[in-house]
Design a protein around this motif. Structure first.
Motif, PDB file in Angstrom:
ATOM      1  N   GLY A 169     -50.429   8.980  -0.724  1.00  0.00           N
ATOM      2  CA  GLY A 169     -48.995   8.864  -0.449  1.00  0.00           C
ATOM      3  C   GLY A 169     -48.701   8.099   0.821  1.00  0.00           C
ATOM      4  O   GLY A 169     -47.665   7.444   0.950  1.00  0.00           O
ATOM      5  N   ILE A 170     -49.607   8.200   1.814  1.00  0.00           N
ATOM      6  CA  ILE A 170     -49.426   7.419   3.048  1.00  0.00           C
ATOM      7  C   ILE A 170     -50.527   6.357   3.194  1.00  0.00           C
ATOM      8  O   ILE A 170     -50.696   5.766   4.254  1.00  0.00           O
ATOM      9  CB  ILE A 170     -49.378   8.310   4.313  1.00  0.00           C
ATOM     10  N   GLY A 171     -51.279   6.137   2.143  1.00  0.00           N
ATOM     11  CA  GLY A 171     -52.255   5.039   2.123  1.00  0.00           C
ATOM     12  C   GLY A 171     -53.578   5.323   2.814  1.00  0.00           C
ATOM     13  O   GLY A 171     -54.382   4.409   3.015  1.00  0.00           O
TER      14      GLY A 171
ATOM     15  N   ASN B 282     -43.866  16.620  -0.650  1.00  0.00           N
ATOM     16  CA  ASN B 282     -44.520  16.835   0.646  1.00  0.00           C
ATOM     17  C   ASN B 282     -46.002  16.495   0.623  1.00  0.00           C
ATOM     18  O   ASN B 282     -46.691  16.596   1.637  1.00  0.00           O
ATOM     19  CB  ASN B 282     -44.254  18.248   1.183  1.00  0.00           C
ATOM     20  N   SER B 283     -46.500  16.077  -0.538  1.00  0.00           N
ATOM     21  CA  SER B 283     -47.921  15.748  -0.609  1.00  0.00           C
ATOM     22  C   SER B 283     -48.210  14.910  -1.842  1.00  0.00           C
ATOM     23  O   SER B 283     -47.770  15.250  -2.947  1.00  0.00           O
ATOM     24  CB  SER B 283     -48.724  17.057  -0.660  1.00  0.00           C
ATOM     25  N   ILE B 284     -48.903  13.776  -1.650  1.00  0.00           N
ATOM     26  CA  ILE B 284     -49.401  12.994  -2.793  1.00  0.00           C
ATOM     27  C   ILE B 284     -50.875  12.699  -2.516  1.00  0.00           C
ATOM     28  O   ILE B 284     -51.207  11.894  -1.645  1.00  0.00           O
ATOM     29  CB  ILE B 284     -48.637  11.664  -2.992  1.00  0.00           C
ATOM     30  N   GLU B 285     -51.750  13.385  -3.234  1.00  0.00           N
ATOM     31  CA  GLU B 285     -53.193  13.277  -3.016  1.00  0.00           C
ATOM     32  C   GLU B 285     -53.862  12.736  -4.274  1.00  0.00           C
ATOM     33  O   GLU B 285     -53.316  12.883  -5.380  1.00  0.00           O
ATOM     34  CB  GLU B 285     -53.770  14.665  -2.717  1.00  0.00           C
ATOM     35  N   PHE B 286     -55.072  12.193  -4.118  1.00  0.00           N
ATOM     36  CA  PHE B 286     -55.758  11.694  -5.322  1.00  0.00           C
ATOM     37  C   PHE B 286     -57.261  11.715  -5.136  1.00  0.00           C
ATOM     38  O   PHE B 286     -57.772  11.866  -4.023  1.00  0.00           O
ATOM     39  CB  PHE B 286     -55.299  10.250  -5.622  1.00  0.00           C
ATOM     40  N   PHE B 287     -57.975  11.632  -6.248  1.00  0.00           N
ATOM     41  CA  PHE B 287     -59.373  11.163  -6.209  1.00  0.00           C
ATOM     42  C   PHE B 287     -59.644  10.287  -7.417  1.00  0.00           C
ATOM     43  O   PHE B 287     -58.891  10.316  -8.403  1.00  0.00           O
ATOM     44  CB  PHE B 287     -60.395  12.283  -6.022  1.00  0.00           C
TER      45      PHE B 287
ATOM     46  N   ASP C 224     -48.254   2.892  -9.680  1.00  0.00           N
ATOM     47  CA  ASP C 224     -46.851   2.981 -10.129  1.00  0.00           C
ATOM     48  C   ASP C 224     -46.311   4.393  -9.914  1.00  0.00           C
ATOM     49  O   ASP C 224     -45.184   4.579  -9.438  1.00  0.00           O
ATOM     50  CB  ASP C 224     -46.740   2.626 -11.630  1.00  0.00           C
ATOM     51  N   ALA C 225     -47.129   5.391 -10.282  1.00  0.00           N
ATOM     52  CA  ALA C 225     -46.704   6.791 -10.122  1.00  0.00           C
ATOM     53  C   ALA C 225     -46.478   7.110  -8.644  1.00  0.00           C
ATOM     54  O   ALA C 225     -45.491   7.750  -8.275  1.00  0.00           O
ATOM     55  CB  ALA C 225     -47.765   7.718 -10.711  1.00  0.00           C
ATOM     56  N   VAL C 226     -47.384   6.635  -7.777  1.00  0.00           N
ATOM     57  CA  VAL C 226     -47.253   6.894  -6.334  1.00  0.00           C
ATOM     58  C   VAL C 226     -45.950   6.274  -5.815  1.00  0.00           C
ATOM     59  O   VAL C 226     -45.191   6.911  -5.072  1.00  0.00           O
ATOM     60  CB  VAL C 226     -48.474   6.345  -5.554  1.00  0.00           C
ATOM     61  N   LYS C 227     -45.674   5.047  -6.239  1.00  0.00           N
ATOM     62  CA  LYS C 227     -44.445   4.360  -5.783  1.00  0.00           C
ATOM     63  C   LYS C 227     -43.190   5.126  -6.212  1.00  0.00           C
ATOM     64  O   LYS C 227     -42.232   5.243  -5.444  1.00  0.00           O
ATOM     65  CB  LYS C 227     -44.408   2.921  -6.325  1.00  0.00           C
ATOM     66  N   GLN C 228     -43.202   5.627  -7.433  1.00  0.00           N
ATOM     67  CA  GLN C 228     -42.052   6.401  -7.920  1.00  0.00           C
ATOM     68  C   GLN C 228     -41.902   7.704  -7.132  1.00  0.00           C
ATOM     69  O   GLN C 228     -40.802   8.080  -6.730  1.00  0.00           O
ATOM     70  CB  GLN C 228     -42.216   6.733  -9.419  1.00  0.00           C
ATOM     71  N   LEU C 229     -43.042   8.371  -6.891  1.00  0.00           N
ATOM     72  CA  LEU C 229     -43.015   9.663  -6.179  1.00  0.00           C
ATOM     73  C   LEU C 229     -42.579   9.500  -4.725  1.00  0.00           C
ATOM     74  O   LEU C 229     -41.943  10.383  -4.157  1.00  0.00           O
ATOM     75  CB  LEU C 229     -44.404  10.324  -6.239  1.00  0.00           C
TER      76      LEU C 229
END
Lengths: 389, 113
Positions: free
Chosen positions: A318-320, A229-234, A218-223
């Motif tokens: 962010g880009i899957g 310029n960057s959405i990263e995760f672990f 949900d957070a990724v979709k909102q962002l």
């Protein structure tokens, strides 16, 4: 027999063949040992051109090498010569008005961006290996990285490239899309005109933690709707390895002051936390990485699947692009994971390329298309033999 | 622990040697490969022991300590560099690595371990 010819082309100091040299160049970051007969370090395009013609005449294979940071065997040699481009490492020209730079293939991305700071410009593709990776390697792999949600992949920032193809033809072309991501299998990149962009005046960052996958998605979709310029995760398994609580960690960068984290010290700590976790997982035994790219609408299902199988993951959510990492005991799950990725509408590789490790997961249609390019540009199969096809 | 090196190559960023000699052979990773494979080679002399590689290593591998050990092995096997041999001989004979130095003169040979 071959050595005198190589020395004639590049000079004695640029041909290596001691046991130690061969051992060093038999590896890239994939950690699979290959084999190599000679290492050559060309210093200019003419030498690359002559070496390619010699390879056709004497039937030896050329394995091109940038920084050797490939993760799926892209630069692991299988006999013949390794062509190390590290001496072709000059920034030839920067046109500040047009915002372009012409560079040699061995230029290190970090060196380029440090140089460009004086013009308040930068090349915005930032893979995890950005401090050491070369422009030639980035184009050959069509690298993405942590700012891909805003800036895309390397090919989007290449104005034109200069190549020597497998037949020995040397030319400049705007058909960057045809050659980017072909992993040195159809042409050697000997120069590139790169597009540049302005460094943002202010930057900021946010760091979130979530217990559930649904909250993360949900957070990724909102962002994704905002100018990030960057959405990263672990994931929680990776978080534990990094010394954090077992939660989904999300890192967001902005080209404005909308994030809470502004101090450079805090920023650097978070970037290092995200950047280092992959190698920390490798030490814990999760040394096989992957890079499927999954559509956002299927990410929930894909992450649930990884969670159920206890496969740690991280990446450019962010880009899957998801870097699922496997231990030796989980090797049997790799094929299953790629099948799941394809079933969910994803692709096998988002940025690391195919090399030797992902050949068997490719679609027949892709192979056929690639074979067509190979026949056109490298009919004698002298370039990076055994990779992709 | 050298076993923790994953050959990622990120150490190259901090290495002062590779800034001058950009080929892979001169890199910290090259030395890590040789240590893992238990091979002695003169490239172990291509290191300033600055520990920049350790700073950049995601796994905190202390490569410089391993290089020191390899240099010791090279000496024990009689494979040390000529410069090192001369330097040690000078220290023993003159109390400094440069040999006989006349007051106000620059030493003829400058050595660095």
């Amino acid at each position: 027999m071959l050595k005198p010819k190589l020395i004639e082309i590049v000079g004695k100091e640029n041909v290596l063949d001691s046991d130690a040299d061969k051992l060093i160049y038999s590896y890239d970051a994939t950690q699979i040992k290959g084999k190599v007969d000679y290492i050559v370090l060309p210093e200019n395009i003419e030498q690359v051109h002559k070496l390619t013609r010699a390879a056709n005449r004497y039937n030896f294979v050329i394995t091109p090498r940038g920084a050797g940071t490939s993760l799926c065997g892209n630069a692991t040699p299988d006999g013949g010569i390794v062509m190390d481009f590290s001496k072709m490492n000059h920034i030839i020209d920067v046109d500040v008005t047009k915002k372009v730079a012409y560079v040699q293939p061995g230029v290190i991305l970090e060196d380029l961006n440090q140089y460009l700071k004086r013009f308040e410009l930068f090349f915005p593709i930032i893979p995890s290996s950005h401090e050491v990776c070369t422009i030639g390697g980035m184009i050959a792999n069509n690298a993405a990285g942590r700012k891909a949600i805003k800036y895309g992949k390397t090919v989007d920032w290449v104005y034109d490239i200069e190549i020597v193809d497998g037949t020995g033809k040397h030319y400049k072309t705007k058909e960057s899309k045809k050659f980017a991501g072909t992993e040195g299998c159809i042409a050697l990149i000997v120069g590139a005109t790169l597009k540049l962009t302005d460094i943002a005046e202010t930057q900021s960052m946010d760091h979130f933690e979530f217990k559930k996958i649904e909250e993360l998605i949900d957070a990724v979709k909102q962002l994704q709707k905002r100018d990030v310029n960057s959405i990263e995760f672990f994931d929680p398994l990776s978080a534990v390895v990094a010394g954090k609580a077992p939660k989904y960690n999300l890192f967001v960068e902005y080209d404005d002051n909308s994030g809470k984290i502004i101090s450079k010290e805090d920023w650097d700590k978070l970037i290092a936390l995200r950047k280092n976790v992959g190698q920390q997982l490798a030490v814990k035994g999760y040394d096989l990485t992957s890079d499927p790219q999954i559509p956002i609408e299927s990410l929930n299902d894909f992450l649930q699947w990884l969670k159920a199988k206890e496969i740690p993951c991280l990446g450019h959510i962010g880009i899957g692009i998801i870097h699922a990492r496997f231990s030796k005991e989980q090797t049997a799950l790799v094929e299953e994971m790629y099948a799941k990725a394809k079933e969910l509408g994803g692709i096998v590789t988002g940025e690391h390329g195919i090399g030797t490790l992902k050949k068997k997961y490719l679609e027949a249609e892709f192979k056929e298309d690639f074979m067509f390019k190979k026949r056109e540009h490298d009919p004698n199969n002298i370039l990076n033999r055994g990779k992709i096809l | 622990m050298i076993e923790d090196c994953t050959l990622c190559g990120l150490c190259k960023n901090a290495c002062p040697i590779i800034k001058i000699l950009p080929d892979e052979k001169s890199s910290p990773r090259a030395k890590a490969i040789l240590i893992k494979e238990k091979k002695i080679d003169e490239i172990f002399n291509l290191c300033t022991l600055c520990e920049g590689c350790k700073v950049k290593c995601p796994n905190n591998v202390d490569l410089c300590s391993e290089i020191r050990k390899m240099r010791k092995r090279m000496i024990l096997k009689g494979k040390e560099s000529e410069a090192n041999k001369k330097m040690i001989a000078n220290v023993k004979k003159y109390g400094n690595p440069f040999g006989k130095v006349e007051k106000g003169k620059i030493p003829k040979d400058l050595y660095c371990c």
